[in-house]
Design an enzyme around this catalytic site. Structure first.
Site, PDB file in Angstrom:
ATOM      1  CB  SER A 142      86.805  66.929  22.095  1.00 21.78           C
ATOM      2  OG  SER A 142      87.890  66.352  22.750  1.00 21.78           O
ATOM      3  N   GLY A 145      86.002  69.907  15.877  1.00 25.22           N
ATOM      4  CA  GLY A 145      86.605  70.058  14.549  1.00 25.22           C
ATOM      5  C   GLY A 145      88.109  70.213  14.556  1.00 25.22           C
ATOM      6  CB  SER A 147      90.347  66.131  12.155  1.00 19.15           C
ATOM      7  OG  SER A 147      88.977  66.278  11.878  1.00 19.15           O
ATOM      8  CG  ASP A 204      83.673  69.101  10.867  1.00 22.28           C
ATOM      9  OD1 ASP A 204      82.500  69.516  10.875  1.00 22.28           O
ATOM     10  OD2 ASP A 204      84.060  68.146  11.564  1.00 22.28           O
TER      11      ASP A 204
HETATM   12  N1  LIG Z   1      96.780  69.561  16.211  1.00 20.71           N
HETATM   13  C1  LIG Z   1      96.792  68.358  15.669  1.00 20.71           C
HETATM   14  N2  LIG Z   1      97.962  67.736  15.363  1.00 20.71           N
HETATM   15  C2  LIG Z   1      97.963  66.515  14.796  1.00 20.71           C
HETATM   16  N3  LIG Z   1      96.859  65.800  14.504  1.00 20.71           N
HETATM   17  C3  LIG Z   1      95.698  66.364  14.785  1.00 20.71           C
HETATM   18  C4  LIG Z   1      95.588  67.667  15.369  1.00 20.71           C
HETATM   19  N4  LIG Z   1      94.295  67.944  15.538  1.00 20.71           N
HETATM   20  C5  LIG Z   1      93.615  66.868  15.079  1.00 20.71           C
HETATM   21  N5  LIG Z   1      94.442  65.930  14.637  1.00 20.71           N
HETATM   22  C6  LIG Z   1      94.074  64.618  14.070  1.00 20.71           C
HETATM   23  O1  LIG Z   1      92.669  64.520  14.075  1.00 20.71           O
HETATM   24  C7  LIG Z   1      92.231  63.448  14.966  1.00 20.71           C
HETATM   25  C8  LIG Z   1      90.949  63.857  15.651  1.00 20.71           C
HETATM   26  O2  LIG Z   1      89.979  64.001  14.662  1.00 20.71           O
HETATM   27  P1  LIG Z   1      88.473  63.620  14.867  1.00 20.71           P
HETATM   28  O3  LIG Z   1      87.805  63.945  13.619  1.00 20.71           O
HETATM   29  O4  LIG Z   1      88.343  62.219  15.383  1.00 20.71           O
HETATM   30  O5  LIG Z   1      87.991  64.604  16.036  1.00 20.71           O
HETATM   31  P2  LIG Z   1      87.584  66.131  15.944  1.00 20.71           P
HETATM   32  O6  LIG Z   1      87.892  66.642  14.592  1.00 20.71           O
HETATM   33  O7  LIG Z   1      88.197  66.819  17.096  1.00 20.71           O
HETATM   34  O8  LIG Z   1      86.013  66.070  16.176  1.00 20.71           O
HETATM   35  P3  LIG Z   1      84.812  66.207  15.090  1.00 20.71           P
HETATM   36  O9  LIG Z   1      85.306  65.581  13.819  1.00 20.71           O
HETATM   37  O10 LIG Z   1      83.684  65.424  15.700  1.00 20.71           O
HETATM   38  O11 LIG Z   1      84.531  67.640  15.021  1.00 20.71           O
HETATM   39  C9  LIG Z   1      93.395  63.262  15.904  1.00 20.71           C
HETATM   40  O12 LIG Z   1      93.384  61.954  16.452  1.00 20.71           O
HETATM   41  C10 LIG Z   1      94.591  63.489  14.972  1.00 20.71           C
HETATM   42  O13 LIG Z   1      94.842  62.363  14.173  1.00 20.71           O
HETATM   43  C1  LIG Z   2      79.869  63.636  12.156  1.00 22.64           C
HETATM   44  C2  LIG Z   2      80.094  64.700  11.096  1.00 22.64           C
HETATM   45  O1  LIG Z   2      78.841  64.977  10.487  1.00 22.64           O
HETATM   46  C3  LIG Z   2      80.554  66.017  11.702  1.00 22.64           C
HETATM   47  C4  LIG Z   2      81.808  65.916  12.517  1.00 22.64           C
HETATM   48  O2  LIG Z   2      82.108  67.207  13.024  1.00 22.64           O
HETATM   49  C5  LIG Z   2      81.059  64.172  10.077  1.00 22.64           C
HETATM   50  C6  LIG Z   2      81.098  65.010   8.813  1.00 22.64           C
HETATM   51  O3  LIG Z   2      80.143  65.686   8.477  1.00 22.64           O
HETATM   52  O4  LIG Z   2      82.123  64.905   8.106  1.00 22.64           O
HETATM   53 MG   LIG Z   3      87.123  65.768  12.841  1.00 17.68          MG
END
Ligand SMILES: Nc1ncnc2c1ncn2[C@@H]1O[C@H](COP(=O)(O)OP(=O)(O)OP(=O)(O)O)[C@@H](O)[C@H]1O
Ligand SMILES: C[C@@](O)(CCO)CC(=O)[O-]
Ligand SMILES: [Mg+2]
Length: 432
Positions: A142, A145, A147, A204
């Site tokens: 979402s 961060g 991941s 991140d």
């Molecule tokens: N608690 C968790 N347990 C297992 N896998 C996770 C967990 N948190 C994140 N992940 C992994 O990371 C993916 C989401 O990462 P993604 O980078 O797409 O979104 P984000 O990190 O929430 O947002 P952003 O990168 O924009 O900040 C999930 O689909 C999963 O594969």
């Molecule tokens: C979209 C991005 O700039 C931030 C994701 O939180 C990807 C990155 O910097 O790795």
């Molecule tokens: Mg991420």
């Protein structure tokens, strides 16, 4: 012995996507964490499996260690003190190990997270049996961060119990790591992020590791000391998206329109630097704070316009922008965009009544609002005594109604501490 590590999520105040292409970005840790606990079985446990329990989604996976050894014969060739990238050959073998687990289609996005887990675990601990339990206060995928927090907390827990990582414990309770240890955690977490994101900038995992607020450019971080109160409303549009695909789409647009996109990235760089300078400048009185907030709001709007140029905004984000604008509030997406979470700057002098009105209107659109603490600590570790995750008696009660993510929790001192923490935070975050 059992250890736990926790790592925070983040917001990006300016510069997402452009940071992948060499521009400056500004990010801050938020007080929502991912927790990872690690325990090796004792000989009496007679357990020869590597187990991963993703508690929030109710997913329990396991691999017999013999299978890991067979699939990943070069397991022991990575010293934990020298992080390395996952080769294509190993990535294929890991993908096969994940595929065999038949992760349900509804949770298939987790497969890349599980691959990152297998890479980090086997690189640091080889084919040793263990149980790893993960819980998170962050919405997954979402923009907050999740991941990176997952990779940082995981690397922290793994290194805390590794021979070559040598992350010493001095006491009970949450402990911060030394800078040199944080550097190692951050490097391993970046390798995990590469498996989940494809081409991460590293911002991140860096802000999740070090916490506070940072300026980040081409892999280099500069810590920022805030000289003004900063309050952001975070609205989760609940529109699912995937950072890897969004980062790839911006790269493709960059290939198609190289010169135009270079100008966009340059403009973002200037915005991030100006925003960082405003945040760091001393504010002498309330008027100065108001002026600073007005400038920040304008920069956020400009950044949002450029994110639209990059093709990573979304109709749901436009809706949040429109609602906030009715109350003269500035908004931008945060993280990878395409849905996910959106930031709205809440000026210091804005009344609680107005904040509640904005939240009510946004929530009537089906969005979810929260106000998280900004700029807190980074990754921390904790030694757990007692029965812990293997032998501990499970409470086994559904705590979801209290706003606590995940199912039942174990009765070790570590987990109980969290139950209280989650509940208090959940209530505090409910409203402004
Ligand atoms: N608690 C968790 N347990 C297992 N896998 C996770 C967990 N948190 C994140 N992940 C992994 O990371 C993916 C989401 O990462 P993604 O980078 O797409 O979104 P984000 O990190 O929430 O947002 P952003 O990168 O924009 O900040 C999930 O689909 C999963 O594969
Ligand atoms: C979209 C991005 O700039 C931030 C994701 O939180 C990807 C990155 O910097 O790795
Ligand atoms: Mg991420």
């Amino acid at each position: 012995m059992e250890v736990r590590a926790r790592a925070p999520g983040k917001i990006i105040l300016a510069g997402e996507h452009a940071v992948v292409h060499g521009s400056t970005a500004v990010a801050a840790a938020i007080d929502l964490y991912t927790y990872v606990s690690l325990r090796f079985p004792t000989p009496t446990d007679n357990d020869n499996q590597l187990k991963l329990h993703l508690k929030d989604v109710g997913l329990e996976l396991s691999w017999p260690v013999g299978k890991l050894k067979e699939a990943l014969p070069k397991l022991s060739s990575h010293p934990a003190s020298a992080p390395s990238s996952c080769s294509l050959e190993t990535f294929k073998a890991i993908t096969a190990l994940v595929d065999e687990q038949n992760i349900p289609e509804t949770n298939i996005g987790l497969a890349t997270g599980v691959s990152a887990f297998l890479w980090l675990y086997t690189s640091i601990h080889g084919d040793k049996p263990a149980k790893v339990v993960v819980t998170s206060e962050l919405p997954l995928g979402s923009g907050l961060g999740s991941s990176a927090a997952f990779c940082v907390a995981l690397s922290g827990a793994l290194l805390a119990l590794s021979e070559s990582g040598k992350l010493d414990f001095t006491d009970q309770g949450w402990q911060i790591f030394q800078d040199s240890d944080l550097e190692l955690v951050n490097k391993w977490a970046f390798e995990g992020e590469k498996i989940i994101h494809g081409k991460p900038s590293g911002i991140d995992n860096t802000v999740s590791t070090y916490g506070n607020m940072i300026k980040f450019r081409s892999g280099q971080l500069t810590r920022i000391k805030t000289n003004m109160p900063l309050k952001m409303l975070i609205t989760n549009t609940k529109v699912g998206r995937n950072t890897k695909a969004l980062v790839a789409s911006v790269s493709e647009r960059t290939l198609r329109h190289t010169s135009a996109m270079a100008s966009v990235f340059n403009a973002v760089d200037a915005i991030s630097n100006e925003l960082a300078a405003i945040i760091q400048a001393p504010a002498s009185d309330d008027l100065a704070v108001t002026e600073k907030e007005e400038k920040l709001g304008e920069l956020m709007e400009m950044n949002q316009g450029l994110l639209l140029c990059m093709g990573v905004s979304h109709l749901s984000i436009d809706t949040v922008i429109r609602v906030a604008l009715k109350y003269k509030l500035s908004t931008k997406l945060t993280g990878a965009g395409g849905g996910g979470c959106v930031l709205t700057l809440l000026p210091t002098l804005l009344s609680g009544t107005v904040v509640n009105k904005v939240i009510a209107e946004l929530e009537s659109c089906g969005f979810q609002c929260m106000i998280a603490g900004i700029g807190g600590g980074g990754m921390e570790k904790q030694k757990c005594n007692g029965t812990g995750l293997f032998g501990g008696l499970r409470l086994g009660v559904g705590l979801g109604g209290l706003g606590i993510p995940g199912g039942g929790r174990e009765t070790s001192a570590c987990w109980e501490q969290d139950i209280i923490g989650f509940w208090v935070q959940g209530r505090e975050r409910g409203r402004a």
